[in-house]
Design a protein around this motif. Sequence first.
Motif, PDB file in Angstrom:
ATOM      1  N   LEU A   1      -3.416  11.293   4.337  1.00 26.80           N
ATOM      2  CA  LEU A   1      -4.248  11.714   5.474  1.00 26.80           C
ATOM      3  C   LEU A   1      -5.195  10.597   5.902  1.00 26.80           C
ATOM      4  O   LEU A   1      -5.346  10.320   7.104  1.00 26.80           O
ATOM      5  N   VAL A   2      -5.820   9.946   4.928  1.00 21.52           N
ATOM      6  CA  VAL A   2      -6.721   8.826   5.243  1.00 21.52           C
ATOM      7  C   VAL A   2      -5.961   7.697   5.935  1.00 21.52           C
ATOM      8  O   VAL A   2      -6.448   7.098   6.902  1.00 21.52           O
ATOM      9  N   GLY A   3      -4.751   7.422   5.451  1.00 18.83           N
ATOM     10  CA  GLY A   3      -3.943   6.370   6.055  1.00 18.83           C
ATOM     11  C   GLY A   3      -3.574   6.674   7.495  1.00 18.83           C
ATOM     12  O   GLY A   3      -3.623   5.793   8.360  1.00 18.83           O
TER      13      GLY A   3
ATOM     14  N   ALA B   1      -2.496  -2.397   8.664  1.00 18.59           N
ATOM     15  CA  ALA B   1      -1.373  -2.442   7.727  1.00 18.59           C
ATOM     16  C   ALA B   1      -1.704  -1.708   6.429  1.00 18.59           C
ATOM     17  O   ALA B   1      -0.863  -0.995   5.876  1.00 18.59           O
ATOM     18  N   ALA B   2      -2.936  -1.870   5.952  1.00 16.74           N
ATOM     19  CA  ALA B   2      -3.329  -1.205   4.710  1.00 16.74           C
ATOM     20  C   ALA B   2      -3.329   0.319   4.882  1.00 16.74           C
ATOM     21  O   ALA B   2      -2.768   1.056   4.057  1.00 16.74           O
ATOM     22  N   PHE B   3      -3.968   0.791   5.948  1.00 17.95           N
ATOM     23  CA  PHE B   3      -4.000   2.238   6.194  1.00 17.95           C
ATOM     24  C   PHE B   3      -2.593   2.784   6.438  1.00 17.95           C
ATOM     25  O   PHE B   3      -2.228   3.845   5.912  1.00 17.95           O
TER      26      PHE B   3
ATOM     27  N   VAL C   1      -8.267  -6.751  11.993  1.00 21.24           N
ATOM     28  CA  VAL C   1      -7.849  -5.442  12.499  1.00 21.24           C
ATOM     29  C   VAL C   1      -6.385  -5.174  12.155  1.00 21.24           C
ATOM     30  O   VAL C   1      -6.017  -4.075  11.728  1.00 21.24           O
ATOM     31  N   THR C   2      -5.536  -6.181  12.322  1.00 22.63           N
ATOM     32  CA  THR C   2      -4.110  -6.013  12.034  1.00 22.63           C
ATOM     33  C   THR C   2      -3.872  -5.702  10.562  1.00 22.63           C
ATOM     34  O   THR C   2      -3.088  -4.804  10.222  1.00 22.63           O
ATOM     35  N   LEU C   3      -4.548  -6.410   9.672  1.00 24.71           N
ATOM     36  CA  LEU C   3      -4.338  -6.187   8.239  1.00 24.71           C
ATOM     37  C   LEU C   3      -4.970  -4.882   7.766  1.00 24.71           C
ATOM     38  O   LEU C   3      -4.452  -4.228   6.851  1.00 24.71           O
ATOM     39  N   ILE C   4      -6.086  -4.480   8.384  1.00 22.74           N
ATOM     40  CA  ILE C   4      -6.663  -3.175   8.073  1.00 22.74           C
ATOM     41  C   ILE C   4      -5.696  -2.073   8.493  1.00 22.74           C
ATOM     42  O   ILE C   4      -5.475  -1.095   7.761  1.00 22.74           O
TER      43      ILE C   4
ATOM     44  N   PHE D   1       0.825  -1.213   0.000  1.00 23.42           N
ATOM     45  CA  PHE D   1       0.000   0.000   0.000  1.00 23.42           C
ATOM     46  C   PHE D   1       0.861   1.265   0.000  1.00 23.42           C
ATOM     47  O   PHE D   1       0.422   2.306  -0.505  1.00 23.42           O
ATOM     48  N   ALA D   2       2.063   1.193   0.549  1.00 20.94           N
ATOM     49  CA  ALA D   2       2.975   2.328   0.457  1.00 20.94           C
ATOM     50  C   ALA D   2       3.373   2.565  -0.999  1.00 20.94           C
ATOM     51  O   ALA D   2       3.456   3.718  -1.466  1.00 20.94           O
ATOM     52  N   ALA D   3       3.595   1.479  -1.723  1.00 22.86           N
ATOM     53  CA  ALA D   3       3.939   1.604  -3.140  1.00 22.86           C
ATOM     54  C   ALA D   3       2.790   2.224  -3.924  1.00 22.86           C
ATOM     55  O   ALA D   3       3.015   3.000  -4.872  1.00 22.86           O
TER      56      ALA D   3
END
Length: 296
Positions: free
Chosen positions: A109-111, A138-140, A133-136, A89-91
Amino acid sequence: MKSSNPFMNSLTKATAESQRSQAMAYQQAGYAPSGAAGNPYATGAPAADPQGYRRSPNYGVPGAASDRPMTVDDVVTKTGITLAVIVVFAAVTLVVGASNPGLAMGLTLVGAIGGFIAVLVSSFGRKYDSPVVTLIYAAFEGLFVGGFSWLLSGMAIGNSNAGAMIFQAILGTVGVFVGMLVVYKTGAIRVTPKFNRIMISALIGVCVLALGNLVFALFSDGAGPLRDGGPIAWIFSLVCIGLAAMSFLSDFDNADQLIRAGAPSKMAWGVALGLAVTLVWLYTEILRILSYLNND
C-alpha cells in the motif's frame, strides 16, 4: 581598388604585418586568436579579453546549462538503474511476505501511494530531470510490484505455480517491450501529434474506469466488474495491455526527440521514469491475465 595615398598604403601594410606577427606568437604559445580558422566558436575578442584566447563553448554559462547532450547510452544506463532499484525493492516485499504477510500488505500500500505521488511530483513539479525523484519512484514502485506479485501469483497462499507465473509475466513484458522497439525503429507505426492525442484520451478513459471500479469495490464485497476475472475484466485487461504497448512508442519518440534536440544528459532520468511506469503497468496487467488463467 588600390588606394593612391602612399601614407594609407604604408599604414595598412604595417597593421597587417603586426596582426600576422601577433597571430604567430599566439600559435607558438599554444593559443589561437579569436576568429582564427579552425576555431568554430570564435566570434571576435571582447573588450575584457583583448588577447582573444580561444574559449570553451560553455564559457560563462552556468554549470546546469553546460551539461553535455543526452545520448542513447544515457537512456539505457538510467533506465537500467531505475529497473534495478525496482527489482531490489520488489524482492524485499516478497521476502517480507514469506514471514510477515501483514507487513507485506502495508509495504504494498505504501509503495502504491508513494509511487503515485512521485509521478505527480515529476509531472507537475517540473522534476522531470531529477534522479532523486526517479529513484524514489523506483523504490516505492518496487515495494508495490513485489506485493502485487506476492498477492496475484498466489504466493500469499502458498501456490506452487507462483514463481512460474511471475517469470512468465516478466518474459511477456520484455517480449512486448522488444517488439514495440522494433515497431518504432522500422517505422511501422509513426508517432504523430494525432497519435499522442489519441493515446492521452484513451489513457484518461482507462484511468477514469479504473478509479470508478476502485470506488465500487470499496463499497461492495467484490473486486468490481473490471477486476473480478469475468469477461469484462478480461477485455479491460487486454485493452490495458494494448495501451501499455502503444505507450512505449510515445516513450521511444520522446527519448528520440530529446536526443535530436541536444537536451542535457540529465533529462535521461525523466525518460527512464516514463519507461519504468509503462513497464510496471504492462507487467501488472500481464500478471493479472495469468492469475485469471490460473484461477480457471
